[in-house]
Write a protein that holds these residues in place. Structure first.
Motif, PDB file in Angstrom:
ATOM      1  N   VAL A 109     103.588  16.878  33.068  1.00 35.29           N
ATOM      2  CA  VAL A 109     102.426  17.630  33.561  1.00 35.29           C
ATOM      3  C   VAL A 109     101.907  18.557  32.469  1.00 35.29           C
ATOM      4  CG1 VAL A 109     101.644  19.321  35.269  1.00 35.29           C
ATOM      5  CG2 VAL A 109     103.181  17.471  35.959  1.00 35.29           C
ATOM      6  N   SER A 110     102.813  19.132  31.692  1.00 38.65           N
ATOM      7  CA  SER A 110     102.398  20.021  30.605  1.00 38.65           C
ATOM      8  C   SER A 110     101.572  19.274  29.561  1.00 38.65           C
ATOM      9  CB  SER A 110     103.629  20.638  29.937  1.00 38.65           C
ATOM     10  OG  SER A 110     104.373  21.420  30.849  1.00 38.65           O
ATOM     11  N   LEU A 111     101.927  18.024  29.285  1.00 34.66           N
ATOM     12  CA  LEU A 111     101.170  17.227  28.323  1.00 34.66           C
ATOM     13  C   LEU A 111      99.758  16.941  28.825  1.00 34.66           C
ATOM     14  CD1 LEU A 111     103.963  14.740  27.191  1.00 34.66           C
ATOM     15  CD2 LEU A 111     102.871  16.500  25.773  1.00 34.66           C
ATOM     16  N   VAL A 112      99.639  16.666  30.118  1.00 33.99           N
ATOM     17  CA  VAL A 112      98.299  16.473  30.691  1.00 33.99           C
ATOM     18  C   VAL A 112      97.507  17.774  30.599  1.00 33.99           C
ATOM     19  CG1 VAL A 112      97.004  15.855  32.771  1.00 33.99           C
ATOM     20  CG2 VAL A 112      99.139  14.662  32.227  1.00 33.99           C
ATOM     21  N   TRP A 113      98.159  18.879  30.886  1.00 31.11           N
ATOM     22  CA  TRP A 113      97.512  20.196  30.775  1.00 31.11           C
ATOM     23  C   TRP A 113      97.072  20.444  29.340  1.00 31.11           C
ATOM     24  CZ3 TRP A 113     100.192  25.499  32.262  1.00 31.11           C
ATOM     25  CH2 TRP A 113      99.214  26.486  32.404  1.00 31.11           C
ATOM     26  N   GLY A 114      97.969  20.192  28.400  1.00 27.54           N
ATOM     27  CA  GLY A 114      97.622  20.408  26.998  1.00 27.54           C
ATOM     28  C   GLY A 114      96.468  19.549  26.538  1.00 27.54           C
ATOM     29  N   PHE A 115      96.334  18.347  27.113  1.00 24.08           N
ATOM     30  CA  PHE A 115      95.228  17.448  26.777  1.00 24.08           C
ATOM     31  C   PHE A 115      93.895  18.011  27.259  1.00 24.08           C
ATOM     32  CE2 PHE A 115      92.324  13.978  27.603  1.00 24.08           C
ATOM     33  CZ  PHE A 115      92.519  13.094  26.562  1.00 24.08           C
ATOM     34  N   TRP A 116      93.834  18.408  28.541  1.00 26.81           N
ATOM     35  CA  TRP A 116      92.551  18.808  29.130  1.00 26.81           C
ATOM     36  C   TRP A 116      92.201  20.267  28.891  1.00 26.81           C
ATOM     37  CZ3 TRP A 116      89.022  15.521  30.138  1.00 26.81           C
ATOM     38  CH2 TRP A 116      89.350  14.213  30.503  1.00 26.81           C
ATOM     39  N   ILE A 117      93.175  21.091  28.571  1.00 25.03           N
ATOM     40  CA  ILE A 117      92.892  22.519  28.417  1.00 25.03           C
ATOM     41  C   ILE A 117      92.005  22.799  27.205  1.00 25.03           C
ATOM     42  CG2 ILE A 117      94.864  23.140  26.945  1.00 25.03           C
ATOM     43  CD1 ILE A 117      95.256  25.610  28.700  1.00 25.03           C
ATOM     44  N   THR A 128      82.533  19.683  30.596  1.00 20.43           N
ATOM     45  CA  THR A 128      83.241  20.965  30.685  1.00 20.43           C
ATOM     46  C   THR A 128      83.730  21.230  32.102  1.00 20.43           C
ATOM     47  OG1 THR A 128      81.173  22.201  31.012  1.00 20.43           O
ATOM     48  CG2 THR A 128      81.975  21.981  28.746  1.00 20.43           C
ATOM     49  N   VAL A 129      82.925  20.892  33.098  1.00 21.38           N
ATOM     50  CA  VAL A 129      83.355  21.091  34.486  1.00 21.38           C
ATOM     51  C   VAL A 129      84.558  20.210  34.801  1.00 21.38           C
ATOM     52  CG1 VAL A 129      82.683  20.783  36.905  1.00 21.38           C
ATOM     53  CG2 VAL A 129      81.099  21.871  35.296  1.00 21.38           C
ATOM     54  N   LEU A 130      84.533  18.967  34.319  1.00 20.43           N
ATOM     55  CA  LEU A 130      85.666  18.071  34.532  1.00 20.43           C
ATOM     56  C   LEU A 130      86.929  18.615  33.877  1.00 20.43           C
ATOM     57  CD1 LEU A 130      86.904  15.292  35.358  1.00 20.43           C
ATOM     58  CD2 LEU A 130      86.153  14.444  33.115  1.00 20.43           C
ATOM     59  N   ALA A 131      86.821  19.009  32.619  1.00 20.98           N
ATOM     60  CA  ALA A 131      88.002  19.497  31.900  1.00 20.98           C
ATOM     61  C   ALA A 131      88.544  20.783  32.510  1.00 20.98           C
ATOM     62  CB  ALA A 131      87.658  19.723  30.420  1.00 20.98           C
ATOM     63  N   LEU A 132      87.654  21.701  32.884  1.00 24.41           N
ATOM     64  CA  LEU A 132      88.101  22.946  33.508  1.00 24.41           C
ATOM     65  C   LEU A 132      88.821  22.666  34.824  1.00 24.41           C
ATOM     66  CD1 LEU A 132      84.906  25.081  32.798  1.00 24.41           C
ATOM     67  CD2 LEU A 132      87.191  25.586  31.921  1.00 24.41           C
ATOM     68  N   GLY A 133      88.279  21.735  35.610  1.00 19.26           N
ATOM     69  CA  GLY A 133      88.911  21.407  36.883  1.00 19.26           C
ATOM     70  C   GLY A 133      90.293  20.790  36.702  1.00 19.26           C
ATOM     71  N   LEU A 134      90.417  19.889  35.732  1.00 21.09           N
ATOM     72  CA  LEU A 134      91.704  19.226  35.522  1.00 21.09           C
ATOM     73  C   LEU A 134      92.737  20.177  34.920  1.00 21.09           C
ATOM     74  CD1 LEU A 134      90.529  15.729  34.222  1.00 21.09           C
ATOM     75  CD2 LEU A 134      91.543  16.276  36.442  1.00 21.09           C
ATOM     76  N   SER A 135      92.323  21.019  33.987  1.00 19.79           N
ATOM     77  CA  SER A 135      93.296  21.939  33.381  1.00 19.79           C
ATOM     78  C   SER A 135      93.766  22.974  34.388  1.00 19.79           C
ATOM     79  CB  SER A 135      92.706  22.615  32.142  1.00 19.79           C
ATOM     80  OG  SER A 135      91.604  23.435  32.477  1.00 19.79           O
ATOM     81  N   GLY A 136      92.832  23.497  35.193  1.00 21.68           N
ATOM     82  CA  GLY A 136      93.230  24.447  36.223  1.00 21.68           C
ATOM     83  C   GLY A 136      94.150  23.813  37.254  1.00 21.68           C
ATOM     84  N   SER A 137      93.884  22.556  37.599  1.00 26.06           N
ATOM     85  CA  SER A 137      94.749  21.839  38.552  1.00 26.06           C
ATOM     86  C   SER A 137      96.150  21.649  37.990  1.00 26.06           C
ATOM     87  CB  SER A 137      94.135  20.478  38.883  1.00 26.06           C
ATOM     88  OG  SER A 137      92.877  20.632  39.521  1.00 26.06           O
ATOM     89  N   CYS A 138      96.237  21.350  36.684  1.00 24.47           N
ATOM     90  CA  CYS A 138      97.552  21.198  36.063  1.00 24.47           C
ATOM     91  C   CYS A 138      98.345  22.501  36.119  1.00 24.47           C
ATOM     92  CB  CYS A 138      97.405  20.745  34.615  1.00 24.47           C
ATOM     93  SG  CYS A 138      96.928  19.006  34.444  1.00 24.47           S
ATOM     94  N   ALA A 139      97.655  23.628  35.914  1.00 26.34           N
ATOM     95  CA  ALA A 139      98.331  24.924  35.996  1.00 26.34           C
ATOM     96  C   ALA A 139      98.928  25.131  37.379  1.00 26.34           C
ATOM     97  CB  ALA A 139      97.348  26.049  35.652  1.00 26.34           C
ATOM     98  N   LEU A 140      98.164  24.790  38.420  1.00 27.94           N
ATOM     99  CA  LEU A 140      98.645  24.956  39.793  1.00 27.94           C
ATOM    100  C   LEU A 140      99.782  23.984  40.102  1.00 27.94           C
ATOM    101  CD1 LEU A 140      95.238  25.404  41.653  1.00 27.94           C
ATOM    102  CD2 LEU A 140      96.879  27.187  41.018  1.00 27.94           C
ATOM    103  N   PRO A 160      89.721  28.798  34.559  1.00 22.46           N
ATOM    104  CA  PRO A 160      88.920  27.577  34.643  1.00 22.46           C
ATOM    105  C   PRO A 160      88.127  27.452  35.941  1.00 22.46           C
ATOM    106  CG  PRO A 160      91.285  27.090  34.733  1.00 22.46           C
ATOM    107  CD  PRO A 160      91.144  28.510  34.310  1.00 22.46           C
ATOM    108  N   LEU A 161      88.614  28.061  37.029  1.00 23.36           N
ATOM    109  CA  LEU A 161      87.846  28.045  38.275  1.00 23.36           C
ATOM    110  C   LEU A 161      86.524  28.770  38.094  1.00 23.36           C
ATOM    111  CD1 LEU A 161      87.480  27.569  41.315  1.00 23.36           C
ATOM    112  CD2 LEU A 161      88.791  29.682  41.710  1.00 23.36           C
ATOM    113  N   VAL A 204      76.852  29.333  29.661  1.00 24.16           N
ATOM    114  CA  VAL A 204      77.767  28.709  28.708  1.00 24.16           C
ATOM    115  C   VAL A 204      78.830  29.713  28.254  1.00 24.16           C
ATOM    116  CG1 VAL A 204      77.942  27.662  26.413  1.00 24.16           C
ATOM    117  CG2 VAL A 204      76.078  27.009  27.947  1.00 24.16           C
ATOM    118  N   THR A 205      78.397  30.942  28.002  1.00 19.76           N
ATOM    119  CA  THR A 205      79.338  31.985  27.583  1.00 19.76           C
ATOM    120  C   THR A 205      80.382  32.252  28.662  1.00 19.76           C
ATOM    121  OG1 THR A 205      77.662  33.033  26.184  1.00 19.76           O
ATOM    122  CG2 THR A 205      79.543  34.393  26.842  1.00 19.76           C
ATOM    123  N   LEU A 206      79.940  32.336  29.917  1.00 19.87           N
ATOM    124  CA  LEU A 206      80.881  32.581  31.013  1.00 19.87           C
ATOM    125  C   LEU A 206      81.839  31.396  31.183  1.00 19.87           C
ATOM    126  CD1 LEU A 206      81.756  34.530  33.195  1.00 19.87           C
ATOM    127  CD2 LEU A 206      80.046  33.531  34.727  1.00 19.87           C
ATOM    128  N   GLY A 207      81.318  30.183  31.042  1.00 26.03           N
ATOM    129  CA  GLY A 207      82.191  29.024  31.104  1.00 26.03           C
ATOM    130  C   GLY A 207      83.226  29.034  29.999  1.00 26.03           C
TER     131      GLY A 207
END
Length: 430
Positions: free
Chosen positions: A316-324, A286-298, A386-387, A217-220
């Motif tokens: 795209v930034s708004l989607v990133w801000g939502f999931w990050i 958490t896995v879902l949110a990390l995957g989506l936020s990292g994808s938005c960054a890319l 997030p990866l 959990v800490t590493l995540g």
């Protein structure tokens, strides 16, 4: 509803949630006050890029110092959270007001560091105070609390956008709001599930965060924090540059409103994350949110490189801000559910101290990356966090079946909810 669930629903818990969330929203508003007025401070003090970065970093480092000291002293478990919140909010407001008389960046950095240290007495105790009101539905409750933090962090950008060139108004308003937030928290009574004051154990914080499932959990959480505050701290500078590149007038004002929207939409993400965390399981969310936020960054990196227009970049930034930020409260909820109840405050404070230590590095590295590779390169590096976090959290999904209820004993000896109970729940109420 599972047997005995009604006994976990404390009368008055929703009222306490509303007032504590409002208190956090107001008390945390000085956090990004300097970042919101950074263009004005640059002109006033002729700041270099490095000095401007340090004004933002000072708050993070101050928060880390305050959180480390608080965790070592077990303050959040030995003092009433409401008292800590009041003291921290008032001190943050006074330190923030000091920017009005600062005569240069050195003094301003010291004040920003003090502001961050003071806010370490606000945020972790507020999460603990809310945990004492909720057993079922805790993911939603802490999601609302982190959503309040998110809105409080966005507020200075809105004040700056509305106030135009009057940067002093931003400082005065955010300082007053912090004081009001502390007073509101002071009047919220303690929750019925608050544990007795803990014994003084300075080494407890590190032990709580590194053992077994909490280690993952800490590493995540660290992967989540790597990108979060870097985006929040530098988005105004990024969007201002994009605005200017399209030859539009008043880039600072446009960037202020855009940044408020990108950070502020995360408040909705926090609530949605809490609902999904209680229903689907915290690790899965958490896995879902990390995957989506990292994808938005890319995706944003690719769009900037391709010269995309402002509307698409903002969307795209708004989607990133939502999931990050959607997963942030779920890491705190896991900590509150997996560790010894007597040291929940210490665990939350230590978790935040580690996370904010990492944010200082990511905030510092963004301008370096931007100069070397541009914004696309910076966004790609941010996506690495997030990866790593998703890889760390993914095994926790498989640890228990959806309906399973395991049992384990944490280091403190208290019964720890089994991972099947914590990660996935049968009831929508958590």
């Amino acid at each position: 509803m599972s047997p005995g669930a009604t006994s976990d629903m404390a009368p008055g818990r929703w009222s306490a949630l509303v007032w504590l969330a409002l208190a956090v929203f107001l008390a945390m508003s000085p956090w990004f006050s300097a970042a919101a007025i950074l263009p004005h401070l640059r002109a006033l003090w002729m700041l270099t890029d490095g000095a401007a970065a340090w004004l933002t970093l000072a708050v993070q480092l101050g928060f880390v110092a305050g959180a480390v000291l608080s965790a070592a002293l077990n303050l959040a478990d030995r003092a009433t959270p409401q008292r800590l919140i009041l003291a921290g909010a008032l001190l943050a407001g006074v330190a923030n007001l000091g920017l009005l008389v600062a005569d240069g960046p050195i003094f301003a950095m010291l004040l920003r560091g003090l502001t961050g240290a003071a806010l370490a007495l606000v945020y972790p105790p507020a999460l603990k105070a809310m945990s004492a009101w909720f057993r079922t539905g805790r993911g939603v409750a802490l999601g609302v609390m982190v959503g309040a933090l998110t809105l409080g962090s966005a507020l200075p950008h809105l004040v700056n956008g509305l106030g135009g060139a009057n940067w002093r108004a931003v400082i005065v308003i955010t300082s007053l709001l912090a004081a009001v937030g502390g007073l509101i928290a002071w009047h919220v009574r303690p929750g019925p599930y608050q544990a007795p004051a803990a014994a003084f154990q300075p080494a407890r914080a590190w032990q709580l965060l590194t053992g077994g499932r909490m280690g993952r959990v800490t590493l995540g959480y660290l992967g989540h924090m790597w990108e979060l505050y870097a985006l929040w701290a530098w988005y105004a500078a990024f969007f201002s540059q994009m605005w200017s590149a399209h030859h539009l007038p008043d880039p600072a004002r446009g960037a202020a409103f855009a940044t408020f929207a990108v950070i502020g939409i995360g408040a909705i993400g926090c609530y949605v994350g809490g609902v999904l965390g209680d229903r689907w399981g915290r690790a899965r969310l958490t896995v879902l949110a990390l995957g989506l936020s990292g994808s938005c960054a890319l995706i944003l990196a690719g769009l900037v490189g391709a010269g995309a227009g402002l509307p698409l970049l903002l969307a795209v930034s708004l989607v990133w801000g939502f999931w990050i930020i959607a997963d942030s409260a779920q890491f705190s909820t896991l900590a509150s559910e997996l560790v010894d109840p007597a040291y929940v405050g210490t665990a939350l404070t230590a978790q935040l101290a580690l996370g904010f230590s990492l944010t200082a590095a990511s905030i510092a590295v963004v301008p370096v990356l931007m100069r070397a590779w541009g914004w696309p390169g910076a966004f790609v590096v941010l996506a690495l966090g997030p990866l790593v976090g998703a890889i760390a959290m993914r095994p926790l999904i498989r640890t228990g079946s959806k309906w399973g209820v395991g049992q384990a004993t944490p280091p403190g000896g208290a019964q720890e909810p089994g991972l099947g109970q914590v990660i996935t729940r049968k009831n929508s109420g958590g």
